[in-house]
Design a protein around this motif. Structure first.
Motif, PDB file in Angstrom:
ATOM      1  N   SER A 187       0.902  -1.265   0.046  1.00 14.22           N
ATOM      2  CA  SER A 187       0.106  -0.030  -0.277  1.00 14.22           C
ATOM      3  C   SER A 187       0.826   0.966  -0.080  1.00 14.22           C
ATOM      4  CB  SER A 187      -0.966  -0.204   0.902  1.00 14.22           C
ATOM      5  OG  SER A 187      -0.087   0.221   2.380  1.00 14.22           O
ATOM      6  N   TRP A 188       0.196   2.188  -0.480  1.00 13.31           N
ATOM      7  CA  TRP A 188       0.924   3.738  -0.417  1.00 13.31           C
ATOM      8  C   TRP A 188       0.432   4.213   0.780  1.00 13.31           C
ATOM      9  CZ3 TRP A 188       4.454   5.619  -3.346  1.00 13.31           C
ATOM     10  CH2 TRP A 188       4.696   5.334  -4.478  1.00 13.31           C
ATOM     11  N   ARG A 189       1.392   5.077   1.512  1.00 12.63           N
ATOM     12  CA  ARG A 189       1.271   5.688   2.771  1.00 12.63           C
ATOM     13  C   ARG A 189       1.519   7.110   3.123  1.00 12.63           C
ATOM     14  NH1 ARG A 189       4.100   1.361   6.619  1.00 12.63           N
ATOM     15  NH2 ARG A 189       5.956   2.082   5.463  1.00 12.63           N
ATOM     16  N   ILE A 190       0.802   8.062   3.623  1.00 13.26           N
ATOM     17  CA  ILE A 190       1.123   9.196   3.749  1.00 13.26           C
ATOM     18  C   ILE A 190       1.132   9.328   5.317  1.00 13.26           C
ATOM     19  CG2 ILE A 190       0.285  11.670   3.720  1.00 13.26           C
ATOM     20  CD1 ILE A 190      -1.495  10.543   1.287  1.00 13.26           C
ATOM     21  N   ARG A 240       1.776  11.588   9.090  1.00 17.04           N
ATOM     22  CA  ARG A 240       1.583  12.968   9.804  1.00 17.04           C
ATOM     23  C   ARG A 240       2.967  13.442  10.162  1.00 17.04           C
ATOM     24  NH1 ARG A 240      -2.378  11.998  15.020  1.00 17.04           N
ATOM     25  NH2 ARG A 240      -0.187  12.482  16.037  1.00 17.04           N
ATOM     26  N   LEU A 241       2.780  14.705  10.799  1.00 17.41           N
ATOM     27  CA  LEU A 241       4.419  15.444  11.031  1.00 17.41           C
ATOM     28  C   LEU A 241       5.180  14.824  11.967  1.00 17.41           C
ATOM     29  CD1 LEU A 241       3.371  19.184  11.220  1.00 17.41           C
ATOM     30  CD2 LEU A 241       4.309  17.959   9.395  1.00 17.41           C
ATOM     31  N   ASP A 242       4.353  13.902  13.179  1.00 17.38           N
ATOM     32  CA  ASP A 242       5.095  13.231  14.046  1.00 17.38           C
ATOM     33  C   ASP A 242       5.650  11.926  13.297  1.00 17.38           C
ATOM     34  OD1 ASP A 242       2.631  11.587  14.099  1.00 17.38           O
ATOM     35  OD2 ASP A 242       1.936  12.144  15.951  1.00 17.38           O
ATOM     36  N   GLY A 243       5.342  11.377  12.235  1.00 20.60           N
ATOM     37  CA  GLY A 243       5.816  10.074  11.880  1.00 20.60           C
ATOM     38  C   GLY A 243       4.836   9.290  11.703  1.00 20.60           C
ATOM     39  N   HIS A 244       3.754   9.307  12.504  1.00 24.08           N
ATOM     40  CA  HIS A 244       2.900   8.270  12.608  1.00 24.08           C
ATOM     41  C   HIS A 244       1.884   8.336  11.157  1.00 24.08           C
ATOM     42  CE1 HIS A 244       3.396   8.320  16.740  1.00 24.08           C
ATOM     43  NE2 HIS A 244       3.090   7.143  16.958  1.00 24.08           N
ATOM     44  N   LEU A 245       1.470   7.151  10.553  1.00 26.79           N
ATOM     45  CA  LEU A 245       0.907   6.872   9.397  1.00 26.79           C
ATOM     46  C   LEU A 245      -0.725   7.533   9.463  1.00 26.79           C
ATOM     47  CD1 LEU A 245       2.330   3.547   8.135  1.00 26.79           C
ATOM     48  CD2 LEU A 245       3.154   5.975   7.439  1.00 26.79           C
ATOM     49  N   ALA A 246      -1.091   8.461   8.516  1.00 25.01           N
ATOM     50  CA  ALA A 246      -2.333   9.041   8.634  1.00 25.01           C
ATOM     51  C   ALA A 246      -3.412   8.181   7.633  1.00 25.01           C
ATOM     52  CB  ALA A 246      -2.270  10.314   8.365  1.00 25.01           C
ATOM     53  N   TYR A 247      -2.915   7.993   6.304  1.00 22.17           N
ATOM     54  CA  TYR A 247      -3.719   7.516   5.256  1.00 22.17           C
ATOM     55  C   TYR A 247      -2.942   6.412   4.373  1.00 22.17           C
ATOM     56  CZ  TYR A 247      -5.932  11.976   6.531  1.00 22.17           C
ATOM     57  OH  TYR A 247      -6.378  12.828   7.379  1.00 22.17           O
ATOM     58  N   GLU A 248      -3.673   5.636   3.794  1.00 12.16           N
ATOM     59  CA  GLU A 248      -3.196   4.633   3.056  1.00 12.16           C
ATOM     60  C   GLU A 248      -4.118   4.352   1.905  1.00 12.16           C
ATOM     61  OE1 GLU A 248      -3.800   0.889   2.376  1.00 12.16           O
ATOM     62  OE2 GLU A 248      -5.718   1.289   3.395  1.00 12.16           O
ATOM     63  N   LEU A 249      -3.550   3.667   0.812  1.00 15.64           N
ATOM     64  CA  LEU A 249      -4.421   2.883  -0.222  1.00 15.64           C
ATOM     65  C   LEU A 249      -3.831   1.827  -0.504  1.00 15.64           C
ATOM     66  CD1 LEU A 249      -6.759   3.341  -2.043  1.00 15.64           C
ATOM     67  CD2 LEU A 249      -5.510   4.996  -3.329  1.00 15.64           C
ATOM     68  N   THR A 250      -4.450   0.743  -0.464  1.00 16.71           N
ATOM     69  CA  THR A 250      -3.831  -0.796  -0.666  1.00 16.71           C
ATOM     70  C   THR A 250      -3.855  -0.899  -2.380  1.00 16.71           C
ATOM     71  OG1 THR A 250      -4.430  -1.412   1.469  1.00 16.71           O
ATOM     72  CG2 THR A 250      -4.183  -3.067  -0.507  1.00 16.71           C
TER      73      THR A 250
END
Length: 346
Positions: free
Chosen positions: A76-79, A81-91
């Motif tokens: 999946s593609w991932r985006i 957050r500023l703190d490094g935690h993942l916020a959005y994805e698309l498999t």
């Protein structure tokens, strides 16, 4: 393991907007993070992650680098957050972050998911100048057919002033009624409308596809058209080459009447044809003569067969065209346009 796949340089820019987490919105540039091992154990090259392109925030504020990347483990593609935690994805397994379907809110994300736009040119910088060739000729000379062939076979972008004006009518807006009135009367649409549509279309194409070669079909139709072009693009820009498709009136008339059997154009009839041809002689031929005096006009006889006309046009476009595209065989659509294969039965 190390990713040894040869990659073209990542030169794309990503713009993200409308995220439920506003900190995610903004411009992302090709990642400059040094090679590092991903969660799947792959050591990626600069600008890439797990074999696909990767991006960092342009402002450098994200803790994770790359901030947009592909995960081999999760496919999946991932985006982030500023703190490094993942916020959005698309498999998916797309080569680039998809722009044609909704993303999913993931772990530390907040709805709604963002809109993703990919740019081939930095949206913060001016758009590169287009490489333009004008294509002129009387109504029915074959401008549209030849430009479409060059679009299909050679990778040139075909911009028809007629198509742009018709699209503008369908979209509605403050100029719709003005455009309709001028076209119905066989008259030329005001210069400022035509040039604005052309400029917007070229810039949009270059930014979203990277293409800079344009065939402009049906422009400049008058000296005042050309003057408006200079006002927008500047007089320091070199005068584009013109391909003038020469064809006798009798042949043009036969072609228009033949086209009328299957086209839905309101101006494909004898009376409209006469108006358009008279307008062409009065308004456009002086422009053609100007280009001839400047040694910027190439005349092509379009009363000959279509394949011969297309070959003549290919010779003119060859210096700016990818040699591999020039050498490729005709596509099925090209064969149909050239009359080498019949249109499929409806």
């Amino acid at each position: 393991m190390t990713d040894t796949t040869p990659h073209d340089t990542n030169t794309l820019f990503i713009e993200i907007s409308g995220a439920g987490l506003p900190e995610v919105d903004g411009l992302y540039v090709p990642s400059e993070a040094p090679p590092a091992k991903s969660e799947s154990g792959t050591v990626s090259s600069t600008g890439f992650w797990n074999g696909k392109m990767a991006w960092d925030r342009a402002d450098g504020k994200a803790a994770r680098s790359p901030a947009i990347s592909y995960s081999n483990s999760y496919k999946s593609w991932r985006i982030s957050r500023l703190d490094g935690h993942l916020a959005y994805e698309l498999t998916c397994d797309d080569e680039l972050p998809p722009t044609d379907r909704p993303w999913n809110v993931y772990k530390m994300g907040v709805a709604p998911a963002p809109k993703v736009v990919i740019h081939h040119v930095d949206p913060c910088e001016p758009c590169p100048a287009p490489n333009v060739v004008y294509v002129l000729g009387g109504p029915g000379a074959g401008k549209g057919t030849m430009c479409e062939l060059a679009d299909i076979q050679l990778g040139w972008t075909h911009l028809s002033t007629g198509d742009l004006l018709r699209a503008e009518q369908q979209a509605g807006g403050p100029t719709t009624e003005v455009i309709k009135e001028y076209i119905a009367a066989g008259k030329l649409v005001p210069n400022e409308i035509v040039v604005r549509l052309l400029k917007d279309a070229m810039e949009r194409t270059t930014r979203t596809t990277g293409k800079r070669n344009f065939l402009i079909d049906g422009f400049p139709r008058s000296l005042s058209n050309l003057e408006a072009w200079y006002e927008v693009f500047g007089r320091e820009m070199e005068l584009p080459t013109m391909l003038y498709l020469e064809c006798p009136y009798e042949v043009l008339e036969q072609r228009i009447l033949g086209r009328a059997r299957y086209s839905d154009r309101a101006d494909d009839n004898v009376e409209a044809m006469k108006l358009r041809f008279n307008t062409f002689k009065a308004e456009t031929l002086p422009t053609v003569e100007l280009f001839k005096r400047e040694n910027k006009c190439v005349e092509i006889d379009t009363s000959q067969d279509r394949e011969a006309v297309y070959e003549a046009i290919c010779q003119q476009l060859a210096p700016f065209t990818d040699p591999q595209l020039l050498a490729q065989p005709y596509t099925e659509k090209a064969e149909i346009l050239l009359g080498l294969k019949p249109y499929p039965a409806s």
